[in-house]
Design a protein around this motif. Structure first.
Motif, short mmCIF file in Angstrom:
data_model
loop_
_atom_site.label_atom_id
_atom_site.label_comp_id
_atom_site.label_asym_id
_atom_site.label_seq_id
_atom_site.Cartn_x
_atom_site.Cartn_y
_atom_site.Cartn_z
N LEU A 162 41.17 23.09 29.20
CA LEU A 162 42.17 23.62 30.13
C LEU A 162 42.62 22.53 31.09
CD1 LEU A 162 40.68 27.09 31.00
CD2 LEU A 162 42.83 26.65 29.88
N ALA A 163 43.90 22.63 31.46
CA ALA A 163 44.48 21.59 32.31
C ALA A 163 43.82 21.56 33.67
CB ALA A 163 45.98 21.85 32.48
N THR A 164 43.62 20.36 34.19
CA THR A 164 43.19 20.18 35.56
C THR A 164 44.09 19.14 36.19
OG1 THR A 164 41.60 18.47 34.91
CG2 THR A 164 40.76 20.71 35.06
N THR A 165 44.04 19.03 37.50
CA THR A 165 44.86 18.04 38.18
C THR A 165 43.98 17.01 38.84
OG1 THR A 165 44.84 19.08 40.33
CG2 THR A 165 46.44 19.91 38.74
N ALA A 166 44.61 16.01 39.39
CA ALA A 166 43.87 14.95 40.04
C ALA A 166 43.44 15.31 41.45
CB ALA A 166 44.74 13.69 40.09
N CYS A 167 43.71 16.54 41.85
CA CYS A 167 43.42 16.94 43.23
C CYS A 167 41.96 16.70 43.58
CB CYS A 167 43.77 18.42 43.44
SG CYS A 167 43.31 19.09 45.04
N GLY A 168 41.06 17.01 42.63
CA GLY A 168 39.64 16.90 42.94
C GLY A 168 39.02 15.66 42.38
N ALA A 169 39.80 14.70 41.88
CA ALA A 169 39.23 13.50 41.29
C ALA A 169 38.52 12.68 42.35
CB ALA A 169 40.34 12.68 40.65
N THR A 170 37.45 12.00 41.94
CA THR A 170 36.72 11.18 42.88
C THR A 170 37.50 9.91 43.17
OG1 THR A 170 34.64 12.02 42.02
CG2 THR A 170 34.54 9.97 43.27
N GLU A 171 37.67 9.59 44.43
CA GLU A 171 38.41 8.41 44.81
C GLU A 171 37.52 7.18 44.70
OE1 GLU A 171 39.73 9.35 48.71
OE2 GLU A 171 41.27 10.73 48.01
N ALA A 172 38.12 6.00 44.80
CA ALA A 172 37.38 4.77 44.62
C ALA A 172 36.24 4.65 45.60
CB ALA A 172 38.33 3.57 44.77
N ALA A 228 37.94 31.76 29.02
CA ALA A 228 38.08 30.70 30.00
C ALA A 228 37.22 30.97 31.22
CB ALA A 228 39.55 30.55 30.41
N MET A 229 37.18 32.20 31.70
CA MET A 229 36.34 32.51 32.85
C MET A 229 34.87 32.40 32.46
SD MET A 229 36.38 35.63 35.60
CE MET A 229 37.69 34.87 36.57
N ARG A 230 34.50 32.87 31.28
CA ARG A 230 33.11 32.79 30.85
C ARG A 230 32.64 31.34 30.78
NH1 ARG A 230 31.79 35.69 25.31
NH2 ARG A 230 32.67 33.77 24.42
N ASN A 231 33.54 30.43 30.39
CA ASN A 231 33.20 29.03 30.26
C ASN A 231 33.38 28.24 31.55
OD1 ASN A 231 32.58 29.45 27.60
ND2 ASN A 231 34.46 28.57 26.79
N GLY A 232 33.69 28.94 32.64
CA GLY A 232 33.82 28.27 33.93
C GLY A 232 35.10 27.48 34.09
N PRO A 254 44.85 52.45 37.14
CA PRO A 254 44.82 51.57 38.31
C PRO A 254 45.34 50.18 37.95
CG PRO A 254 42.60 51.94 37.45
CD PRO A 254 43.51 52.89 36.73
N ASN A 255 46.12 49.61 38.82
CA ASN A 255 46.77 48.34 38.50
C ASN A 255 45.76 47.20 38.38
OD1 ASN A 255 49.22 47.01 37.87
ND2 ASN A 255 50.25 48.14 39.51
N ASP A 256 46.25 46.07 37.90
CA ASP A 256 45.41 44.92 37.57
C ASP A 256 44.57 44.45 38.75
OD1 ASP A 256 47.06 45.15 35.39
OD2 ASP A 256 47.77 43.08 35.43
N PRO A 257 43.30 44.15 38.52
CA PRO A 257 42.50 43.52 39.57
C PRO A 257 42.62 41.99 39.52
CG PRO A 257 41.08 44.03 37.71
CD PRO A 257 42.47 44.52 37.34
N ILE A 258 42.54 41.36 40.67
CA ILE A 258 42.35 39.93 40.76
C ILE A 258 40.86 39.70 40.97
CG2 ILE A 258 42.84 37.83 42.08
CD1 ILE A 258 45.56 39.00 42.77
N THR A 259 40.27 38.92 40.09
CA THR A 259 38.82 38.76 40.06
C THR A 259 38.42 37.31 40.33
OG1 THR A 259 38.64 38.20 37.70
CG2 THR A 259 38.80 40.54 38.26
N VAL A 260 37.12 37.12 40.58
CA VAL A 260 36.56 35.79 40.80
C VAL A 260 35.36 35.62 39.88
CG1 VAL A 260 35.08 36.58 42.71
CG2 VAL A 260 35.75 34.16 42.56
N ARG A 261 35.12 34.40 39.43
CA ARG A 261 33.97 34.17 38.55
C ARG A 261 32.69 34.35 39.36
NH1 ARG A 261 32.06 28.74 38.95
NH2 ARG A 261 33.49 27.36 40.08
N PRO A 262 31.63 34.84 38.72
CA PRO A 262 30.43 35.24 39.46
C PRO A 262 29.68 34.09 40.11
CG PRO A 262 30.01 35.31 37.09
CD PRO A 262 31.50 35.10 37.26
N ASP A 263 29.78 32.88 39.53
CA ASP A 263 29.03 31.76 40.07
C ASP A 263 29.85 30.88 41.00
OD1 ASP A 263 30.67 30.89 38.04
OD2 ASP A 263 29.22 29.49 37.17
N ALA A 264 30.98 31.38 41.44
CA ALA A 264 31.79 30.61 42.39
C ALA A 264 31.05 30.47 43.72
CB ALA A 264 33.13 31.30 42.61
#
Length: 309
Positions: free
Chosen positions: A17-27, A93-97, A239-249
């Motif tokens: 899955l795509a990620t961005t450089a937002c969390g990349a470790t800097e020099a 995707a959620m199961r795999n973190g 009931p309309n769609d829930p917005i959920t969070v992964r359990p280990d967040a």
């Protein structure tokens, strides 16, 4: 806010899955979040928010972009919206973190809860502060000889996507309740809610599932005139769609996201709300697993497994 287009299931399975450089470790060894003074829960990169493809991704992305931008303002870190390829891809995707947050359809949430431990936080409220609902339906041309579900034997029925609450499971439940084996009619999976509606409009099927969410969108766009068709079955309110969070967040992330969502002004929610037949939009409201108990019961009665999504 960053948008990622629908991702294939195979890519999810191998963690691509795509990620961005937002969390990349800097020099220097510190993360960009730390360097900018962002909250600690931003340090691992953008918050990845998955959305099921209940409508054309090209339409969903701008609407969820507004929602994500508002979340970023509240949270202090980037939110990346990912419209996934199908219902099973989001659960996996959620199961795999690979997702931090996920908006699931009601039956999709059942499997996300059972297989990925997804925890519901909020759903969409009406302008008067009540939890919103929608209904599944089966429609036919107005001059059709189909008057009820019993008349679908031998007919062509367009459903949406496999695993969809209103586009698959509930119409099949209607057939089961009416005592109609699925092999006594031709079930065609059109590929989504809009596609099922289009199949009916174009006359390529005898009947199609159309839920109230898709109906509202199509009417607003002028692509469906209800006066030319009839509804022969409707479900109980869902009931309309829930917005959920992964359990280990991170617990701090869970709390911050939930607080942010509950405090978003309706102006930041209304574009998404229109696709969910919540117009005018109200606030997001807290939900729990118990809110969706009827869907857990439905999945059990229908004997659904992960192969059904």
């Amino acid at each position: 806010m960053k948008l990622s287009r629908a991702l294939p299931l195979a890519a999810v399975a191998v963690g691509l899955l795509a990620t961005t450089a937002c969390g990349a470790t800097e020099a220097s060894g510190s993360t960009s979040a730390e360097a900018s003074g962002a909250p600690a829960y931003c340090a691992d990169g953008p918050i990845k928010f998955g959305i099921e493809p209940f409508e054309d991704p090209a339409k969903l992305e701008p609407a969820y972009g507004v929602l994500a931008d508002a979340m970023e303002h509240e949270l202090g870190c980037e939110v990346e919206v990912q419209v996934v390829e199908d219902y099973s891809a989001e659960v996996l995707a959620m199961r795999n973190g690979k997702l931090d947050l996920g908006q699931f359809g009601p039956v999709g949430y059942v499997f996300a809860s059972e297989q990925a431990g997804a925890e519901p936080m909020v759903s969409f409220g009406t302008a008067d502060g009540k939890l919103s609902t929608y209904t599944a339906g089966i429609w036919v041309p107005k001059d059709s000889d189909i008057k009820a579900v019993d008349d679908l034997r031998g007919k062509d029925l367009a459903l949406g996507g496999v695993g969809s609450t209103s586009g698959d499971v509930l119409p099949r439940y209607a057939l089961k309740t009416a005592g109609i084996p699925e092999d006594e009619l031709n079930i065609n999976y059109a590929g989504g809610h809009p596609e099922a509606l289009l199949a009916l409009v174009n006359g390529t099927v005898d009947a199609a599932q159309i839920n109230t969410q898709t109906l509202a969108t199509a009417k607003a766009e002028g692509t469906f005139n209800p006066e030319d068709f009839r509804q022969v079955w409707t479900s109980e309110p869902i009931p309309n769609d829930p917005i959920t969070v992964r359990p280990d967040a991170d617990p701090e992330l869970k709390k911050a996201v939930k607080d942010a969502l509950l405090n978003l002004p309706k102006e930041d929610i209304e574009q998404v709300g229109k696709f969910l037949d919540v117009d005018p939009a109200g606030p997001l409201l807290e939900v729990t697993k118990e809110t969706y108990k009827p869907l857990f019961d439905l999945a059990s009665e229908m004997g659904l497994t992960e192969k059904d999504i």
